[in-house]
Design a protein around this motif. Structure first.
Motif, PDB file in Angstrom:
ATOM      1  N   PRO A 106      -0.576 -15.021  38.361  1.00  0.00           N
ATOM      2  CA  PRO A 106      -1.993 -14.672  38.255  1.00  0.00           C
ATOM      3  C   PRO A 106      -2.532 -13.982  39.512  1.00  0.00           C
ATOM      4  CG  PRO A 106      -1.672 -17.030  37.932  1.00  0.00           C
ATOM      5  CD  PRO A 106      -0.327 -16.427  38.134  1.00  0.00           C
ATOM      6  N   LYS A 107      -2.014 -14.380  40.665  1.00  0.00           N
ATOM      7  CA  LYS A 107      -2.448 -13.702  41.909  1.00  0.00           C
ATOM      8  C   LYS A 107      -2.110 -12.221  41.834  1.00  0.00           C
ATOM      9  CE  LYS A 107      -2.148 -17.392  45.277  1.00  0.00           C
ATOM     10  NZ  LYS A 107      -1.022 -18.152  45.750  1.00  0.00           N
ATOM     11  N   LEU A 108      -0.914 -11.932  41.372  1.00  0.00           N
ATOM     12  CA  LEU A 108      -0.479 -10.532  41.249  1.00  0.00           C
ATOM     13  C   LEU A 108      -1.358  -9.788  40.244  1.00  0.00           C
ATOM     14  CD1 LEU A 108       2.064  -8.648  42.084  1.00  0.00           C
ATOM     15  CD2 LEU A 108       2.776  -9.096  39.743  1.00  0.00           C
ATOM     16  N   LEU A 109      -1.637 -10.450  39.135  1.00  0.00           N
ATOM     17  CA  LEU A 109      -2.460  -9.815  38.102  1.00  0.00           C
ATOM     18  C   LEU A 109      -3.835  -9.444  38.662  1.00  0.00           C
ATOM     19  CD1 LEU A 109      -1.706 -12.040  34.950  1.00  0.00           C
ATOM     20  CD2 LEU A 109      -0.869  -9.749  35.424  1.00  0.00           C
ATOM     21  N   LYS A 110      -4.377 -10.353  39.476  1.00  0.00           N
ATOM     22  CA  LYS A 110      -5.710 -10.079  40.054  1.00  0.00           C
ATOM     23  C   LYS A 110      -5.627  -8.955  41.082  1.00  0.00           C
ATOM     24  CE  LYS A 110      -6.960 -14.394  40.948  1.00  0.00           C
ATOM     25  NZ  LYS A 110      -7.805 -15.474  41.473  1.00  0.00           N
ATOM     26  N   GLU A 111      -4.592  -8.998  41.915  1.00  0.00           N
ATOM     27  CA  GLU A 111      -4.424  -7.937  42.930  1.00  0.00           C
ATOM     28  C   GLU A 111      -4.322  -6.568  42.287  1.00  0.00           C
ATOM     29  OE1 GLU A 111      -1.959 -10.730  45.914  1.00  0.00           O
ATOM     30  OE2 GLU A 111      -0.954  -8.861  45.323  1.00  0.00           O
ATOM     31  N   LYS A 112      -3.646  -6.504  41.151  1.00  0.00           N
ATOM     32  CA  LYS A 112      -3.444  -5.213  40.470  1.00  0.00           C
ATOM     33  C   LYS A 112      -4.625  -4.866  39.573  1.00  0.00           C
ATOM     34  CE  LYS A 112       1.286  -4.693  41.107  1.00  0.00           C
ATOM     35  NZ  LYS A 112       1.546  -3.787  42.176  1.00  0.00           N
ATOM     36  N   GLY A 113      -5.629  -5.720  39.561  1.00  0.00           N
ATOM     37  CA  GLY A 113      -6.816  -5.442  38.748  1.00  0.00           C
ATOM     38  C   GLY A 113      -6.565  -5.623  37.262  1.00  0.00           C
ATOM     39  N   LEU A 114      -5.532  -6.390  36.902  1.00  0.00           N
ATOM     40  CA  LEU A 114      -5.208  -6.575  35.478  1.00  0.00           C
ATOM     41  C   LEU A 114      -5.870  -7.815  34.887  1.00  0.00           C
ATOM     42  CD1 LEU A 114      -1.411  -5.699  35.608  1.00  0.00           C
ATOM     43  CD2 LEU A 114      -3.268  -4.283  34.764  1.00  0.00           C
ATOM     44  N   ALA A 115      -6.422  -8.665  35.752  1.00  0.00           N
ATOM     45  CA  ALA A 115      -7.063  -9.885  35.244  1.00  0.00           C
ATOM     46  C   ALA A 115      -8.126 -10.344  36.237  1.00  0.00           C
ATOM     47  CB  ALA A 115      -6.019 -10.981  35.053  1.00  0.00           C
ATOM     48  N   THR A 116      -9.088 -11.080  35.700  1.00  0.00           N
ATOM     49  CA  THR A 116     -10.138 -11.668  36.540  1.00  0.00           C
ATOM     50  C   THR A 116     -10.027 -13.186  36.428  1.00  0.00           C
ATOM     51  OG1 THR A 116     -11.606 -11.713  34.643  1.00  0.00           O
ATOM     52  CG2 THR A 116     -11.739  -9.758  36.077  1.00  0.00           C
ATOM     53  N   ASP A 117     -10.724 -13.883  37.311  1.00  0.00           N
ATOM     54  CA  ASP A 117     -10.713 -15.345  37.235  1.00  0.00           C
ATOM     55  C   ASP A 117     -11.204 -15.820  35.868  1.00  0.00           C
ATOM     56  OD1 ASP A 117      -9.658 -16.086  39.686  1.00  0.00           O
ATOM     57  OD2 ASP A 117     -11.558 -15.748  40.701  1.00  0.00           O
ATOM     58  N   GLU A 118     -12.245 -15.144  35.373  1.00  0.00           N
ATOM     59  CA  GLU A 118     -12.814 -15.551  34.073  1.00  0.00           C
ATOM     60  C   GLU A 118     -11.786 -15.337  32.959  1.00  0.00           C
ATOM     61  OE1 GLU A 118     -14.661 -13.033  36.007  1.00  0.00           O
ATOM     62  OE2 GLU A 118     -15.195 -14.870  37.078  1.00  0.00           O
ATOM     63  N   GLY A 119     -11.137 -14.179  32.996  1.00  0.00           N
ATOM     64  CA  GLY A 119     -10.131 -13.862  31.975  1.00  0.00           C
ATOM     65  C   GLY A 119      -8.997 -14.878  32.000  1.00  0.00           C
ATOM     66  N   LEU A 120      -8.583 -15.251  33.197  1.00  0.00           N
ATOM     67  CA  LEU A 120      -7.482 -16.210  33.323  1.00  0.00           C
ATOM     68  C   LEU A 120      -7.907 -17.592  32.825  1.00  0.00           C
ATOM     69  CD1 LEU A 120      -6.175 -15.109  36.837  1.00  0.00           C
ATOM     70  CD2 LEU A 120      -5.004 -14.777  34.655  1.00  0.00           C
ATOM     71  N   ALA A 121      -9.158 -17.948  33.116  1.00  0.00           N
ATOM     72  CA  ALA A 121      -9.663 -19.245  32.660  1.00  0.00           C
ATOM     73  C   ALA A 121      -9.726 -19.274  31.129  1.00  0.00           C
ATOM     74  CB  ALA A 121     -11.041 -19.513  33.254  1.00  0.00           C
ATOM     75  N   GLU A 122     -10.069 -18.139  30.545  1.00  0.00           N
ATOM     76  CA  GLU A 122     -10.117 -18.069  29.074  1.00  0.00           C
ATOM     77  C   GLU A 122      -8.722 -18.278  28.480  1.00  0.00           C
ATOM     78  OE1 GLU A 122     -11.854 -14.504  27.254  1.00  0.00           O
ATOM     79  OE2 GLU A 122     -13.592 -14.874  28.552  1.00  0.00           O
ATOM     80  N   ILE A 123      -7.739 -17.644  29.123  1.00  0.00           N
ATOM     81  CA  ILE A 123      -6.361 -17.814  28.632  1.00  0.00           C
ATOM     82  C   ILE A 123      -5.969 -19.289  28.722  1.00  0.00           C
ATOM     83  CG2 ILE A 123      -3.931 -17.250  29.073  1.00  0.00           C
ATOM     84  CD1 ILE A 123      -4.858 -14.491  30.034  1.00  0.00           C
ATOM     85  N   ASP A 124      -6.339 -19.919  29.817  1.00  0.00           N
ATOM     86  CA  ASP A 124      -5.993 -21.332  29.995  1.00  0.00           C
ATOM     87  C   ASP A 124      -6.633 -22.183  28.896  1.00  0.00           C
ATOM     88  OD1 ASP A 124      -4.635 -23.386  31.391  1.00  0.00           O
ATOM     89  OD2 ASP A 124      -6.528 -24.032  32.261  1.00  0.00           O
ATOM     90  N   GLN A 125      -7.893 -21.890  28.619  1.00  0.00           N
ATOM     91  CA  GLN A 125      -8.583 -22.668  27.564  1.00  0.00           C
ATOM     92  C   GLN A 125      -7.934 -22.450  26.199  1.00  0.00           C
ATOM     93  OE1 GLN A 125     -12.684 -21.553  27.719  1.00  0.00           O
ATOM     94  NE2 GLN A 125     -13.020 -22.682  29.627  1.00  0.00           N
ATOM     95  N   GLU A 126      -7.617 -21.173  25.939  1.00  0.00           N
ATOM     96  CA  GLU A 126      -7.009 -20.839  24.639  1.00  0.00           C
ATOM     97  C   GLU A 126      -5.669 -21.581  24.481  1.00  0.00           C
ATOM     98  OE1 GLU A 126      -5.468 -16.892  24.479  1.00  0.00           O
ATOM     99  OE2 GLU A 126      -4.653 -17.239  22.471  1.00  0.00           O
ATOM    100  N   VAL A 127      -4.895 -21.552  25.551  1.00  0.00           N
ATOM    101  CA  VAL A 127      -3.580 -22.173  25.501  1.00  0.00           C
ATOM    102  C   VAL A 127      -3.700 -23.693  25.349  1.00  0.00           C
ATOM    103  CG1 VAL A 127      -1.704 -22.723  27.100  1.00  0.00           C
ATOM    104  CG2 VAL A 127      -2.281 -20.342  26.657  1.00  0.00           C
ATOM    105  N   ARG A 128      -4.648 -24.287  26.064  1.00  0.00           N
ATOM    106  CA  ARG A 128      -4.846 -25.741  25.946  1.00  0.00           C
ATOM    107  C   ARG A 128      -5.239 -26.113  24.510  1.00  0.00           C
ATOM    108  NH1 ARG A 128      -5.084 -28.549  30.890  1.00  0.00           N
ATOM    109  NH2 ARG A 128      -5.234 -27.154  32.656  1.00  0.00           N
ATOM    110  N   ARG A 129      -6.067 -25.237  23.904  1.00  0.00           N
ATOM    111  CA  ARG A 129      -6.480 -25.499  22.526  1.00  0.00           C
ATOM    112  C   ARG A 129      -5.274 -25.447  21.584  1.00  0.00           C
ATOM    113  NH1 ARG A 129     -10.904 -22.441  22.882  1.00  0.00           N
ATOM    114  NH2 ARG A 129      -9.777 -20.613  22.149  1.00  0.00           N
ATOM    115  N   ILE A 130      -4.429 -24.449  21.796  1.00  0.00           N
ATOM    116  CA  ILE A 130      -3.232 -24.311  20.941  1.00  0.00           C
ATOM    117  C   ILE A 130      -2.354 -25.569  21.050  1.00  0.00           C
ATOM    118  CG2 ILE A 130      -1.045 -23.042  20.697  1.00  0.00           C
ATOM    119  CD1 ILE A 130      -2.595 -20.505  21.562  1.00  0.00           C
TER     120      ILE A 130
END
Ligand SMILES: Cc1ncc(C[n+]2csc(CCOP(=O)(O)OP(=O)(O)O)c2C)c(N)n1
Length: 319
Positions: A270-294
């Motif tokens: 995730p650090k790399l994704l943020k450095e490259k501008g491919l993800a934000t903290d909010e986007g990553l948190a959403e993925i985490d929530q989605e995955v926890r729900r699954i």
């Protein structure tokens, strides 16, 4: 493609969260038998399976939950299989070590160390015999390299020019035995392929992009030239060998474990994704929530599912 790259993170996180809940469910007595978790090694299955086509084949050892999830198996059916329920991938008859998902070309998890390498050679032979251009990817641990079947399988795959990509997940231990105690020249594991004139490569198994790229090269070559490849992915497992092995055991120090955890792909990627501008903290948190729900849904599904009736024990028996 940035979306593809973010999807790699999602898959690794799904595997990690799934394994965390599997450990919890095992401790609660909901899962019986053996259960080997994949925490720490997520980048290997995720990167390697992302390099395959949907019609390729995957064969795995007993540490197989992550590979099934990376291959797209339904997390509900995987969790239900661990619970031994009728809705599981194998109707609850296989359990943790024997996941199997034929529609996804997922040809099984296998409990006997190294023996499924022979099956991968058979799959490679079947592909060649039928004239297809699929590839069989076969995953195994470093412990399997010390067994006879590794050498028999590599010999025949090389001799018969079979499209098999052998992926050794070198997590540095066979149960509680460090690799250097059991293997000659352990720092040159992948070079054992030299004896068979087989191409080989080594990759950082904590780097999902590197795994995807290097396995991708091997898969393309195997598909085009019908040549097998041995790839060693250097990785580390953060948990015990199985749920019956305390996480730290007596065979490694807490310091070593903590050092390896600093390479945790779930944290570094995730650090790399943020450095490259491919993800934000909010986007990553959403993925985490989605995955926890699954994963929550998977557990709820497994809990609510029935077991097979006793008479089903004689179904699916061929010999
Ligand atoms: C032929 C055989 N011998 C012994 C065992 C018991 N056993 C289960 S896992 C394991 C360690 C294998 O280590 P490795 O191949 O490095 O995979 P890892 O568990 O580290 O992922 C052993 C010895 C077995 N399942 N099969």
């Amino acid at each position: 493609m940035p979306d593809d790259i973010v999807a790699l993170y999602r898959t690794m996180l799904l595997i990690r969260r799934f394994e965390e809940r599997a450990a919890e469910m095992y401790t609660l007595g909901k899962i019986g038998g053996f259960c080997h978790l994949y925490n720490g090694q997520e980048a290997v299955a995720t990167g390697a399976i992302a390099a395959l086509r949907p019609d390729d084949y995957v064969l795995v050892y007993y540490r197989d939950h992550g590979h099934a999830l990376a291959r797209g198996s339904d997390p509900k059916a995987v969790m239900a299989e661990l619970f031994g329920k009728a809705t599981g991938l194998c109707r609850g008859k296989g359990g943790s070590m024997h996941l199997f998902d034929a529609p996804r070309g997922f040809l099984g998890g296998y409990a006997i160390v190294g023996e499924h390498l022979a099956l991968a050679v058979g799959v490679g032979l079947a592909i060649s015999y039928r004239g297809g251009d699929q590839v069989a990817a076969c995953f195994f641990g470093d412990g399997a390299v010390n067994g006879g079947m590794f050498h028999e399988a590599l010999n025949l795959a090389a001799l018969w020019n079979l499209p098999v990509v052998f992926v050794c997940e070198n997590n540095h231990f066979g149960m509680g035995t460090p690799i250097a105690v059991a293997m000659s020249r352990p720092e040159h594991l992948h070079e054992k392929a030299e004896a068979y004139g087989m191409a080989h490569d080594v990759v950082d198994g904590m780097d999902v992009l590197a795994v995807r790229d290097r396995v991708g090269d091997a898969v393309r070559r195997a598909r085009k030239d019908r040549t097998p490849v041995l790839i060693e992915a250097k990785t580390y497992r953060f948990v015990g060998h199985s749920m019956r092995d305390p996480a730290h055991g007596v065979y490694r120090t807490r310091e070593e474990l903590e050092h390896e955890k600093s390479r945790d792909p779930i944290k570094t990627f995730p650090k790399l994704l943020k450095e490259k501008g491919l993800a934000t903290d909010e986007g990553l948190a959403e993925i985490d929530q989605e995955v926890r729900r699954i994963v929550d849904d998977a557990v709820a599904f497994a809990e609510a599912s029935p077991v097979l009736p006793p008479e089903a024990i004689v179904e699916d028996v061929y010999a």
